[in-house]
Write an enzyme that holds these catalytic residues in place. Structure first.
Site, PDB file in Angstrom:
ATOM      1  N   GLU A 105       0.815  -1.226   0.000  1.00  0.00           N
ATOM      2  CA  GLU A 105       0.000   0.000   0.000  1.00  0.00           C
ATOM      3  C   GLU A 105       0.844   1.271   0.000  1.00  0.00           C
ATOM      4  OE1 GLU A 105      -0.845  -2.643   1.819  1.00  0.00           O
ATOM      5  OE2 GLU A 105      -2.840  -3.177   1.081  1.00  0.00           O
ATOM      6  N   HIS A 115     -11.545  -4.341   8.944  1.00  0.00           N
ATOM      7  CA  HIS A 115     -12.152  -4.154   7.620  1.00  0.00           C
ATOM      8  C   HIS A 115     -13.451  -3.356   7.691  1.00  0.00           C
ATOM      9  CE1 HIS A 115      -9.469  -7.607   7.134  1.00  0.00           C
ATOM     10  NE2 HIS A 115      -9.448  -7.370   5.844  1.00  0.00           N
TER      11      HIS A 115
END
Lengths: 327, 334
Positions: free
Chosen positions: A60, A129
């Site tokens: 990322e 999440h």
């Protein structure tokens, strides 16, 4: 107008702008061959080829950092970060990179960088999440943070982001991808700095973010049965924040609830409440009320998550209590 | 030191910069850093200051292997890139003093001087950033197809960052025209190389990514240039990235706040100063001592003029910042 899902509207914006501007390059995990975990980039690799749609390693910070370099080199990178939670890994490249270089280099570079990510709870996805972390990027001067609540805005805000020369973080919501709505065909731009009154009302204002806009509209319908006329405003852009629109409503109704999924403490609702209070204190008939998630990590169990996450009922009760307590 | 792989054939020649010119650039850099040490002492340059005394050959040799249109990313210790790329040093010193005539109008300071016209995009004070930016430049250069190359300067400290792993994998995976120069000055701030990394032959890391690597004497400016030249040639001809490890030594404090006490004095005694090495070689090749003295004097004068320019430069207008905040955030831009 055409009827599209939120995911299709985003895809439509990407496709339209990629046809228009060859500098746009998409990069992210699983966005190419697979078409994106939420199918937002479906079909784009086939149409635009591997030089413009890059499946990346799971890196990322590397992806966003590379995109910062690409933007400085004249491209218009669009990064997909699969979950807002994973954006934590890329915060260095945003806070120390994208937000800094155009300023620190004295305007020698611009930063036409779009980061698409998705957050929010309600899918029993658990504590890594489900978060809503939009305040983290909204805290950075020079970075736009926008949250579309419906398919038309998803297309319009993303299109505007793809034409901006400043970094834009577009925070999508995982539960909205499948929702349908009317979307203008062809070019459709929504300004990156305007809130929108989505339901006018006289008695109270609910200022809502992302999926909470829909919940606020449901609450408003329920409250209408009690003869309470609730105005609902979709914030759309956390930064810049359209204080003028929010404050104008607060002055009219005198009662304000700010609703987002993020945790209340130091969250986006805190900033909005402060801004509205500063601008409309004299006309407020009660302190601004904030609604957000309970201050614990998001639990995985479907039996527990509803206790943490606000919904239309939470909002309805907040407005009822506010009306009772107001002068 | 041994080359792990041989540079391939078909490398384009670097611009003709002879050893005398490399020496002149290194002397200019040494004078700049010595002047900066004084300016910090006098309080005319504030904030952290990372000098590169003792490391001149690595940065100067590497930038001499580039051509117009190439790009450079750099670290928190970027002065060798400033000098090696030919940035106007009056403006550069003005930037370090926070003055209006600095390349960045006083917003960046010594660690964040970009200069687009000279291919510097750019340095960053965050360890590892130069690697990530280079991936992005490399992608843009590969797409443009003009044979441009990015020189990514990084250090021994950065090889332990996640950014190093992510960037090395990406430049290898996508065969990007990037040359990664690891300036190994044998210290991550106060921690000696063998105390922060197990495999101290840093170029060996490259094998794990499937890219060629070479280790050179980072105090030998010609050796560095030759190694980077080979790597640049490979990148330019679509041969992909290379890692060049230049082993050198930081013969000055990490920054102005360095309390010292961690470097073994014996280490420094055995060192080859890059300027002395180049000077001896120039004399052995028939240059006269007066020519070197003349170059030294010219560098000192050039830096003195640059310092004078910077000191005369006005302060930047703070009103610009207020206007910027208002543009971004309207009336709430406080």
């Amino acid at each position: 107008m055409t009827r599209l899902t939120y995911a299709q509207a985003l895809n439509d914006a990407l496709r339209g702008e990629m046809l228009r501007d060859e500098r746009i390059v998409l990069l992210g995990e699983d966005i190419g061959v697979y078409g994106g975990v939420f199918s937002v980039t479906s079909g784009l690799l086939e149409q635009f080829g591997p030089d413009r749609v890059l499946d990346t390693p799971i890196s990322e910070n590397g992806i966003v950092g590379a995109a910062v370099g690409m933007a400085m080199s004249g491209l218009r990178p669009v990064v997909e970060i699969m979950y807002t939670d994973f954006l934590c890994l890329a915060l260095d490249s945003i806070a120390n990179g994208a937000a800094v270089f155009p300023f620190a280099y004295g305007g020698q570079v611009s930063m036409p960088l779009v980061i698409r990510t998705q957050g929010g709870a309600g899918a029993n996805a658990g504590p890594q999440h489900s978060k809503s972390l939009e305040a983290w990027t909204a805290h950075l001067p020079g970075v736009h943070t926008v949250l579309p609540s419906n398919p038309a805005d998803a297309k319009g805000l993303l299109t505007s982001a793809l034409r901006s020369s400043e970094p834009v973080v577009l925070v999508e919501h995982k539960l909205l991808y499948g929702t349908e709505g009317e979307v203008p065909e062809g070019e459709h731009l929504v300004p990156l700095e305007r809130a929108q009154v989505v339901r006018p009302g006289r008695d109270a204002t609910v200022i809502a973010l992302s999926r909470m806009v829909g919940e606020a509209l449901v609450a408003a319908e329920q409250l209408a049965e009690q003869q309470l006329d609730v105005e609902v405003i979709d914030v759309r852009s956390l930064r810049p924040l359209d204080v003028a629109t929010l404050a104008a409503s607060a002055r009219r109704t005198g009662r304000v609830v700010v609703a987002g999924e993020a945790w209340v403490r130091y969250g986006p609702t805190a900033e909005i409440a402060a801004a509205v209070t500063e601008a409309a204190f004299a006309e407020l008939r009660a302190p601004v009320v904030r609604v957000g998630s309970l201050g614990v990590p998001y639990p995985a169990s479907p039996a527990l998550e509803p206790t943490v996450l606000p919904d239309a009922d939470t909002l309805r009760r907040a407005v009822e209590d506010l009306v009772k307590s107001a002068r | 030191m041994t080359a792990v792989i041989q540079p391939p054939a078909g490398v384009r020649p670097a611009p003709a910069v002879d050893l005398m010119e490399l020496y002149r650039r290194m002397r200019l850099l040494r004078c700049l850093d010595e002047a900066l040490a004084d300016l910090v002492e006098q309080g005319l340059v504030r904030g952290p200051m990372h000098l590169g005394i003792g490391q001149e050959a690595a940065g100067i040799g590497a930038t001499a292997a580039l051509e117009d249109g190439d790009l450079v990313t750099a670290t928190h210790r970027p002065h060798a890139q400033y000098v090696g790329l030919g940035l106007p040093l009056g403006r550069t010193l003005a930037e370090m003093m926070g003055r209006a005539d600095g390349q960045c109008g006083g917003r960046g300071g010594h660690m964040l001087i970009a200069d687009r016209a000279h291919g510097l995009l750019g340095p960053s004070g965050i360890v590892g950033h130069s690697l990530l930016l280079a991936v992005g430049h490399g992608l843009a250069q590969r797409r443009a197809g003009l044979g441009r190359v990015t020189l990514c300067v990084t250090g021994d400290g950065a090889v332990n960052s996640g950014a190093f792993n992510e960037a090395l994998n990406m430049v290898a995976l996508w065969r990007l025209p990037v040359v990664v120069l690891v300036e190994n000055n044998r210290y991550g701030l106060s921690v000696r190389l063998d105390r922060h990394v197990h495999q101290t032959a840093l170029h060996r890391r490259a094998g794990g990514y499937g890219i060629p690597a070479v280790q050179v004497d980072g105090n030998d400016v010609e050796a560095v240039r030759e190694a980077v030249q080979g790597a640049v040639g490979r990148a330019r001809s679509a041969g992909g990235p290379t890692l060049v490890e230049a082993v050198t030594y930081r013969n000055c404090p990490f920054s102005g706040s360095d309390r010292g006490g961690y470097q073994d004095p014996a280490e420094a005694e055995g060192l080859t100063d890059p300027l002395r090495l180049a000077a001896e070689r120039l004399l052995a090749r028939g240059r006269r001592p007066e020519e070197l003295a003349e170059a030294d004097g010219r560098a000192a004068r050039e830096i003195a003029q640059a310092v004078a320019f910077a000191e005369a430069s006005p302060w930047p207008e703070a009103a610009d910042l207020v206007a910027l905040a208002a543009r971004w955030d309207g009336e709430g831009g406080r």
